[in-house]
Scaffold this motif. Structure first.
Motif, PDB file in Angstrom:
ATOM      1  N   GLY A  63      80.520  38.252  96.234  1.00 52.39           N
ATOM      2  CA  GLY A  63      80.685  38.452  94.871  1.00 52.39           C
ATOM      3  C   GLY A  63      81.414  38.044  94.445  1.00 52.39           C
ATOM      4  O   GLY A  63      81.455  37.652  93.348  1.00 52.39           O
ATOM      5  N   ARG A 113      72.977  46.896  95.681  1.00 59.54           N
ATOM      6  CA  ARG A 113      73.719  47.032  95.452  1.00 59.54           C
ATOM      7  C   ARG A 113      74.936  46.431  95.562  1.00 59.54           C
ATOM      8  O   ARG A 113      75.848  46.842  93.489  1.00 59.54           O
ATOM      9  CB  ARG A 113      74.816  48.384  96.125  1.00 59.54           C
ATOM     10  CG  ARG A 113      75.760  49.231  96.258  1.00 59.54           C
ATOM     11  CD  ARG A 113      76.145  50.360  96.616  1.00 59.54           C
ATOM     12  NE  ARG A 113      76.331  50.065  98.371  1.00 59.54           N
ATOM     13  CZ  ARG A 113      74.697  50.187  99.591  1.00 59.54           C
ATOM     14  NH1 ARG A 113      73.795  50.878  98.256  1.00 59.54           N
ATOM     15  NH2 ARG A 113      75.025  49.984 100.828  1.00 59.54           N
ATOM     16  N   LEU A 114      75.260  45.880  95.417  1.00 57.17           N
ATOM     17  CA  LEU A 114      76.616  44.353  95.638  1.00 57.17           C
ATOM     18  C   LEU A 114      76.392  43.196  93.981  1.00 57.17           C
ATOM     19  O   LEU A 114      77.235  43.733  93.131  1.00 57.17           O
ATOM     20  CB  LEU A 114      76.856  43.326  96.434  1.00 57.17           C
ATOM     21  CG  LEU A 114      77.543  42.096  96.068  1.00 57.17           C
ATOM     22  CD1 LEU A 114      79.270  42.505  95.378  1.00 57.17           C
ATOM     23  CD2 LEU A 114      78.165  40.972  96.902  1.00 57.17           C
ATOM     24  N   TYR A 115      75.205  43.616  94.117  1.00 55.73           N
ATOM     25  CA  TYR A 115      74.428  42.556  92.628  1.00 55.73           C
ATOM     26  C   TYR A 115      74.454  43.201  91.546  1.00 55.73           C
ATOM     27  O   TYR A 115      75.271  43.439  90.193  1.00 55.73           O
ATOM     28  CB  TYR A 115      73.703  41.846  92.977  1.00 55.73           C
ATOM     29  CG  TYR A 115      72.709  41.203  94.217  1.00 55.73           C
ATOM     30  CD1 TYR A 115      73.804  40.578  94.350  1.00 55.73           C
ATOM     31  CD2 TYR A 115      71.840  41.187  94.939  1.00 55.73           C
ATOM     32  CE1 TYR A 115      74.127  39.367  95.315  1.00 55.73           C
ATOM     33  CE2 TYR A 115      71.763  39.755  95.920  1.00 55.73           C
ATOM     34  CZ  TYR A 115      73.216  39.400  96.419  1.00 55.73           C
ATOM     35  OH  TYR A 115      72.439  38.634  97.399  1.00 55.73           O
ATOM     36  N   GLU A 116      74.155  45.047  91.827  1.00 56.24           N
ATOM     37  CA  GLU A 116      74.094  45.729  90.302  1.00 56.24           C
ATOM     38  C   GLU A 116      75.508  46.058  90.077  1.00 56.24           C
ATOM     39  O   GLU A 116      76.312  46.522  88.989  1.00 56.24           O
ATOM     40  CB  GLU A 116      73.432  47.511  90.787  1.00 56.24           C
ATOM     41  CG  GLU A 116      71.782  46.724  90.730  1.00 56.24           C
ATOM     42  CD  GLU A 116      71.229  48.794  91.577  1.00 56.24           C
ATOM     43  OE1 GLU A 116      69.938  47.994  91.011  1.00 56.24           O
ATOM     44  OE2 GLU A 116      71.668  48.816  91.821  1.00 56.24           O
ATOM     45  N   THR A 117      76.664  46.199  91.265  1.00 55.79           N
ATOM     46  CA  THR A 117      78.074  46.682  90.595  1.00 55.79           C
ATOM     47  C   THR A 117      78.142  45.407  89.994  1.00 55.79           C
ATOM     48  O   THR A 117      79.843  45.136  89.160  1.00 55.79           O
ATOM     49  CB  THR A 117      78.789  46.664  91.756  1.00 55.79           C
ATOM     50  OG1 THR A 117      78.152  47.657  92.442  1.00 55.79           O
ATOM     51  CG2 THR A 117      80.804  47.167  91.875  1.00 55.79           C
ATOM     52  N   LEU A 118      78.379  44.144  90.561  1.00 59.31           N
ATOM     53  CA  LEU A 118      78.638  43.142  89.168  1.00 59.31           C
ATOM     54  C   LEU A 118      77.671  42.565  88.248  1.00 59.31           C
ATOM     55  O   LEU A 118      78.136  42.021  86.750  1.00 59.31           O
ATOM     56  CB  LEU A 118      77.912  41.358  90.263  1.00 59.31           C
ATOM     57  CG  LEU A 118      78.904  40.965  91.847  1.00 59.31           C
ATOM     58  CD1 LEU A 118      78.003  40.266  92.144  1.00 59.31           C
ATOM     59  CD2 LEU A 118      80.496  41.741  91.142  1.00 59.31           C
TER      60      LEU A 118
END
Length: 236
Positions: A177, A207-212
């Motif tokens: 991230g 999910r990580l990319y959306e969190t970013l």
């Protein structure tokens, strides 16, 4: 962000090779591709015709693979489908990119380590000259490359963040991230916007990319097909 501004992402390899990355393009008819040691992607217009498939075959060579992004139709009769994977495309128009103090820029001397990390983590296609497509950043621990991310396709106004991978020994520390945000920062500094593509079943990465701050834009397809070995002779 207007829908029209994002339309170049519908066929990102085509938009890149007819736009900012045109100096890299190898072309035959309406078909373009990156040099084989740079990237495996072949760019075709929407709804390719039989003549376009003949040009794909001529560029790739008999028995070799051609990889297409976003093409949903079947390959012609006689062409082997090597893989067909559902994917997603995410855009980061509102991502807050940020430099990372631990990230270092990777260069030609780092390619053997980069290829080794890719081979062990399988983030997607990465070849000996992929580094030429843009900036690649890495994080080292005890001198060893343990995480990296960089730039690949460059449609007008956008740059794809790709080869996001982390050594299994240091996963869970947020390195991927951090590198995505650091690469995004460099993209934004030159007035462009970042986007990403991922396998649809890679839910952890999505999910990580959306969190970013990335937003799911559309579904896509990654198609690997093999030119029939007896179709034609290779192009000189």
């Amino acid at each position: 962000m207007s829908e029209a501004y994002e339309q170049v992402l519908d066929n990102p390899a085509w938009a890149a090779l007819t736009g900012p990355q045109a100096p890299l393009a190898e072309q035959r008819g309406r078909v373009l591709r990156y040099p084989a040691e740079v990237a495996p992607w072949v760019a075709v217009p929407e709804d390719p015709e039989p003549a376009d498939w003949a040009d794909i075959a001529a560029l790739a060579g008999p028995g070799n693979e051609a990889l297409l992004i976003g093409f949903r139709g079947p390959a012609p009769e006689g062409w082997e489908t090597v893989f067909r994977a559902e994917g997603v495309q995410l855009v980061g128009a509102d991502v807050a990119g940020a430099p990372d103090p631990e990230a270092v820029r990777l260069g030609p001397a780092d390619v053997p380590e980069m290829l080794d990390l890719v081979a062990r983590t399988r983030p997607g296609p990465f070849r000996a000259r992929t580094l030429e497509l843009g900036t690649y950043l890495g994080i080292r621990r005890d001198g060893k490359l343990v995480a990296m991310a960089g730039e690949r396709l460059r449609p007008p106004g956008w740059t794809e963040i790709s080869a996001v991978c982390t050594d299994p020994a240091v996963r869970g520390q947020g390195l991927g991230g951090r590198l995505v945000l650091a690469v995004a920062h460099g993209i934004q500094e030159r007035g462009e916007k970042p986007f990403l593509q991922a396998a649809a079943d890679n839910t952890g990465a999505i999910r990580l990319y959306e969190t970013l701050g990335f937003r799911l834009r559309r579904s896509t397809v990654f198609l690997g097909t093999r030119v029939p070995g007896d179709l034609l002779e290779p192009v000189a």
